[in-house]
Design a protein around this motif. Sequence first.
Motif, PDB file in Angstrom:
ATOM      1  N   VAL A 339     -11.118  14.718  -9.792  1.00  0.00           N
ATOM      2  CA  VAL A 339     -11.741  15.967 -10.236  1.00  0.00           C
ATOM      3  C   VAL A 339     -12.981  15.617 -11.074  1.00  0.00           C
ATOM      4  CG1 VAL A 339     -11.337  18.218 -11.271  1.00  0.00           C
ATOM      5  CG2 VAL A 339      -9.403  16.890 -10.419  1.00  0.00           C
ATOM      6  N   PRO A 340     -14.096  15.308 -10.427  1.00  0.00           N
ATOM      7  CA  PRO A 340     -15.300  14.913 -11.177  1.00  0.00           C
ATOM      8  C   PRO A 340     -15.763  15.964 -12.185  1.00  0.00           C
ATOM      9  CG  PRO A 340     -15.546  14.417  -8.833  1.00  0.00           C
ATOM     10  CD  PRO A 340     -14.299  15.227  -8.977  1.00  0.00           C
ATOM     11  N   ALA A 341     -15.495  17.250 -11.902  1.00  0.00           N
ATOM     12  CA  ALA A 341     -15.927  18.302 -12.827  1.00  0.00           C
ATOM     13  C   ALA A 341     -15.267  18.130 -14.197  1.00  0.00           C
ATOM     14  CB  ALA A 341     -15.580  19.671 -12.256  1.00  0.00           C
ATOM     15  N   LEU A 342     -14.000  17.746 -14.220  1.00  0.00           N
ATOM     16  CA  LEU A 342     -13.322  17.515 -15.491  1.00  0.00           C
ATOM     17  C   LEU A 342     -13.957  16.351 -16.247  1.00  0.00           C
ATOM     18  CD1 LEU A 342      -9.461  17.936 -14.937  1.00  0.00           C
ATOM     19  CD2 LEU A 342     -11.003  19.365 -16.286  1.00  0.00           C
ATOM     20  N   PHE A 343     -14.348  15.316 -15.496  1.00  0.00           N
ATOM     21  CA  PHE A 343     -14.961  14.169 -16.171  1.00  0.00           C
ATOM     22  C   PHE A 343     -16.326  14.549 -16.733  1.00  0.00           C
ATOM     23  CE2 PHE A 343     -16.911  10.071 -16.822  1.00  0.00           C
ATOM     24  CZ  PHE A 343     -15.853   9.312 -17.306  1.00  0.00           C
ATOM     25  N   ALA A 344     -17.046  15.418 -16.048  1.00  0.00           N
ATOM     26  CA  ALA A 344     -18.332  15.887 -16.567  1.00  0.00           C
ATOM     27  C   ALA A 344     -18.133  16.629 -17.889  1.00  0.00           C
ATOM     28  CB  ALA A 344     -19.010  16.789 -15.536  1.00  0.00           C
ATOM     29  N   VAL A 345     -17.107  17.465 -17.948  1.00  0.00           N
ATOM     30  CA  VAL A 345     -16.784  18.170 -19.194  1.00  0.00           C
ATOM     31  C   VAL A 345     -16.457  17.158 -20.293  1.00  0.00           C
ATOM     32  CG1 VAL A 345     -15.099  19.691 -20.301  1.00  0.00           C
ATOM     33  CG2 VAL A 345     -16.004  20.263 -18.040  1.00  0.00           C
ATOM     34  N   HIS A 346     -15.663  16.156 -19.920  1.00  0.00           N
ATOM     35  CA  HIS A 346     -15.278  15.114 -20.878  1.00  0.00           C
ATOM     36  C   HIS A 346     -16.503  14.360 -21.408  1.00  0.00           C
ATOM     37  CE1 HIS A 346     -13.621  11.495 -22.582  1.00  0.00           C
ATOM     38  NE2 HIS A 346     -13.880  10.743 -21.527  1.00  0.00           N
ATOM     39  N   ALA A 347     -17.445  14.014 -20.529  1.00  0.00           N
ATOM     40  CA  ALA A 347     -18.644  13.280 -20.945  1.00  0.00           C
ATOM     41  C   ALA A 347     -19.470  14.104 -21.931  1.00  0.00           C
ATOM     42  CB  ALA A 347     -19.482  12.903 -19.726  1.00  0.00           C
ATOM     43  N   VAL A 348     -19.641  15.383 -21.628  1.00  0.00           N
ATOM     44  CA  VAL A 348     -20.425  16.261 -22.513  1.00  0.00           C
ATOM     45  C   VAL A 348     -19.736  16.411 -23.868  1.00  0.00           C
ATOM     46  CG1 VAL A 348     -21.270  18.609 -22.846  1.00  0.00           C
ATOM     47  CG2 VAL A 348     -21.535  17.495 -20.626  1.00  0.00           C
ATOM     48  N   LEU A 349     -18.419  16.609 -23.853  1.00  0.00           N
ATOM     49  CA  LEU A 349     -17.683  16.773 -25.116  1.00  0.00           C
ATOM     50  C   LEU A 349     -17.684  15.482 -25.936  1.00  0.00           C
ATOM     51  CD1 LEU A 349     -14.661  18.987 -24.002  1.00  0.00           C
ATOM     52  CD2 LEU A 349     -16.626  19.655 -25.409  1.00  0.00           C
ATOM     53  N   THR A 350     -17.714  14.331 -25.262  1.00  0.00           N
ATOM     54  CA  THR A 350     -17.833  13.068 -26.001  1.00  0.00           C
ATOM     55  C   THR A 350     -19.162  13.028 -26.738  1.00  0.00           C
ATOM     56  OG1 THR A 350     -16.450  11.886 -24.394  1.00  0.00           O
ATOM     57  CG2 THR A 350     -17.882  10.556 -25.797  1.00  0.00           C
ATOM     58  N   GLY A 351     -20.215  13.465 -26.068  1.00  0.00           N
ATOM     59  CA  GLY A 351     -21.514  13.549 -26.730  1.00  0.00           C
ATOM     60  C   GLY A 351     -21.487  14.500 -27.910  1.00  0.00           C
ATOM     61  N   VAL A 352     -20.800  15.621 -27.762  1.00  0.00           N
ATOM     62  CA  VAL A 352     -20.689  16.578 -28.863  1.00  0.00           C
ATOM     63  C   VAL A 352     -19.957  15.943 -30.044  1.00  0.00           C
ATOM     64  CG1 VAL A 352     -19.681  18.779 -29.582  1.00  0.00           C
ATOM     65  CG2 VAL A 352     -20.775  18.578 -27.332  1.00  0.00           C
ATOM     66  N   SER A 353     -18.885  15.210 -29.760  1.00  0.00           N
ATOM     67  CA  SER A 353     -18.139  14.539 -30.819  1.00  0.00           C
ATOM     68  C   SER A 353     -19.007  13.521 -31.547  1.00  0.00           C
ATOM     69  CB  SER A 353     -16.909  13.834 -30.236  1.00  0.00           C
ATOM     70  OG  SER A 353     -16.252  13.064 -31.220  1.00  0.00           O
ATOM     71  N   MET A 354     -19.788  12.758 -30.789  1.00  0.00           N
ATOM     72  CA  MET A 354     -20.686  11.783 -31.407  1.00  0.00           C
ATOM     73  C   MET A 354     -21.678  12.475 -32.330  1.00  0.00           C
ATOM     74  SD  MET A 354     -19.902   8.681 -30.191  1.00  0.00           S
ATOM     75  CE  MET A 354     -21.374   7.685 -30.363  1.00  0.00           C
ATOM     76  N   ALA A 355     -22.235  13.597 -31.848  1.00  0.00           N
ATOM     77  CA  ALA A 355     -23.234  14.320 -32.631  1.00  0.00           C
ATOM     78  C   ALA A 355     -22.625  14.951 -33.883  1.00  0.00           C
ATOM     79  CB  ALA A 355     -23.893  15.390 -31.762  1.00  0.00           C
ATOM     80  N   VAL A 356     -21.480  15.608 -33.725  1.00  0.00           N
ATOM     81  CA  VAL A 356     -20.838  16.300 -34.850  1.00  0.00           C
ATOM     82  C   VAL A 356     -20.404  15.297 -35.916  1.00  0.00           C
ATOM     83  CG1 VAL A 356     -18.779  17.601 -35.521  1.00  0.00           C
ATOM     84  CG2 VAL A 356     -20.103  18.309 -33.519  1.00  0.00           C
ATOM     85  N   THR A 357     -19.775  14.215 -35.476  1.00  0.00           N
ATOM     86  CA  THR A 357     -19.273  13.226 -36.427  1.00  0.00           C
ATOM     87  C   THR A 357     -20.400  12.638 -37.265  1.00  0.00           C
ATOM     88  OG1 THR A 357     -17.525  12.683 -34.848  1.00  0.00           O
ATOM     89  CG2 THR A 357     -17.858  11.150 -36.643  1.00  0.00           C
ATOM     90  N   TRP A 358     -21.500  12.277 -36.585  1.00  0.00           N
ATOM     91  CA  TRP A 358     -22.618  11.691 -37.322  1.00  0.00           C
ATOM     92  C   TRP A 358     -23.297  12.728 -38.221  1.00  0.00           C
ATOM     93  CZ3 TRP A 358     -23.445   6.987 -38.513  1.00  0.00           C
ATOM     94  CH2 TRP A 358     -24.696   6.587 -39.012  1.00  0.00           C
ATOM     95  N   ALA A 359     -23.401  13.970 -37.741  1.00  0.00           N
ATOM     96  CA  ALA A 359     -24.030  15.016 -38.550  1.00  0.00           C
ATOM     97  C   ALA A 359     -23.248  15.292 -39.832  1.00  0.00           C
ATOM     98  CB  ALA A 359     -24.151  16.301 -37.723  1.00  0.00           C
ATOM     99  N   LEU A 360     -21.927  15.089 -39.796  1.00  0.00           N
ATOM    100  CA  LEU A 360     -21.086  15.330 -40.970  1.00  0.00           C
ATOM    101  C   LEU A 360     -20.999  14.109 -41.879  1.00  0.00           C
ATOM    102  CD1 LEU A 360     -18.172  17.396 -39.380  1.00  0.00           C
ATOM    103  CD2 LEU A 360     -20.076  18.228 -40.773  1.00  0.00           C
ATOM    104  N   GLY A 361     -21.739  13.053 -41.549  1.00  0.00           N
ATOM    105  CA  GLY A 361     -21.797  11.890 -42.433  1.00  0.00           C
ATOM    106  C   GLY A 361     -20.668  10.903 -42.279  1.00  0.00           C
ATOM    107  N   VAL A 362     -19.987  10.937 -41.143  1.00  0.00           N
ATOM    108  CA  VAL A 362     -18.906   9.969 -40.898  1.00  0.00           C
ATOM    109  C   VAL A 362     -19.517   8.668 -40.367  1.00  0.00           C
ATOM    110  CG1 VAL A 362     -16.794   9.484 -39.620  1.00  0.00           C
ATOM    111  CG2 VAL A 362     -17.278  11.818 -40.390  1.00  0.00           C
ATOM    112  N   HIS A 363     -19.230   7.573 -41.050  1.00  0.00           N
ATOM    113  CA  HIS A 363     -19.689   6.257 -40.620  1.00  0.00           C
ATOM    114  C   HIS A 363     -18.448   5.394 -40.413  1.00  0.00           C
ATOM    115  CE1 HIS A 363     -24.030   6.579 -42.321  1.00  0.00           C
ATOM    116  NE2 HIS A 363     -23.515   7.787 -42.167  1.00  0.00           N
ATOM    117  N   ALA A 364     -18.060   5.207 -39.168  1.00  0.00           N
ATOM    118  CA  ALA A 364     -16.875   4.406 -38.858  1.00  0.00           C
ATOM    119  C   ALA A 364     -17.208   3.486 -37.699  1.00  0.00           C
ATOM    120  CB  ALA A 364     -15.685   5.305 -38.514  1.00  0.00           C
ATOM    121  N   GLY A 365     -16.570   2.346 -37.679  1.00  0.00           N
ATOM    122  CA  GLY A 365     -16.831   1.381 -36.618  1.00  0.00           C
ATOM    123  C   GLY A 365     -15.558   0.717 -36.164  1.00  0.00           C
TER     124      GLY A 365
END
Length: 429
Positions: A339-365
Amino acid sequence: MSSAEAAVPQAQWWHSFYGGLQKMGRSLQLPVAVLPAAGILNRLGQPDVFGKDGLGWNNVAKVFAAAGGALLDSSLGLPMLFCIGVAIGMAKKADGSTALAAVVGFLVYYNVLRAFPEACKAPTVLVGNQCIDYASLKAAAATYQNPGVLGGILIGLMSAWLWVRFHRTKLVDWLGFFNGRRLVPMITALVGMLFACLSVWVWPPIGDGMTSFGQWLSDLGSWGSGIFGVANRALLLVGMHQLLNTFLWFQFGEFTKADGSIVHGDIPRFLAGDPTAGQFTSGFFPIMMFALPAAALAIAHSAKPHRRKEIYGLMTSVALTSFVTGVTEPIEYSFAYVVPALFAVHAVLTGVSMAVTWALGVHAGFTFSAGLIDYVINWGLATKPWLIMPIGLCFAVVYYAMFRFIIIKFNLKTPGREDEDEVEDVTKA
């Protein structure tokens, strides 16, 4: 020649090229698998663990820090690991002589680079391998052209090709001792020397270009993190995400440690205590620890009733793997190609998580992946690590709701929902 006949060689070329890139991606996993050991050793050597602010075992801390630092050294340790890993992974039927040839080539290449230090900035002058300021009586280590991990990868590729090409070569009788596998390190040493000379000349503009790209992403802040997150997951489909990761994780940026040594890359900088590191790693924690396990639960809940128990067992296993270790491929590949459509949703939401986490000042590695193990080990080095839990729980709810809705609404054939004639009967031979 007909157009159909012309298309055949083109298709074969593309499949060979694509297969080579996938093999390259798998080869990069070998040195990456070493990093958890480096991360644990490095973490134990930090002041708040075995050091002065922890147990007070300063000498023990020095041992662990030095041991982990040897593997995370961005000028020698990391490039050599990637060189050996790529050489072994890319050579057909590789053996110990492949790794030996890679080490020989890399050491020659590394030391030739260090024979040409860059000019020191005024008022310091270059003396040996030091930039000395006679007025203030201060000195600093000279810098060198250093392609870093990328250079190690290229030496590894050349070592693999040279090994495949020459490991069965036979010389004239009076040079018979150097036949085959003994010949390859000698050739690799020569190639490493020539490649180093070329790097001294051509690396400055290439390195500047790659640094500018990384700086562009970094300057975008949370948007840059989001772009990286989407691209990282998208490239996972073809096994090439490590090619994108390598520069940003192990080469981009620099941080000067208390002892004056310089480390490069988002991951080594984070482990060295750089408070600005983690832009290209922080946002993976909510996805790998919370969101993907929730997606696995949604897939299990959406299975047909008579297959639900079977799918629960499968999805529970892969969800725990993702949560604890950060290894997500078993979950992602369970729906990515079906189901490639689900993976597309997953890829976009991963980007959202990256953006939100960094915007809130979370620095983790992390050293290996964004799972519970790395989360706990590196808690003391992170900034606002506690925020990962509420962010992750929010993404878990979003993932579960979206996956469940999309699967049911569009009757997608995720595991447990396949047509009966598509389900393999494993009881038959």
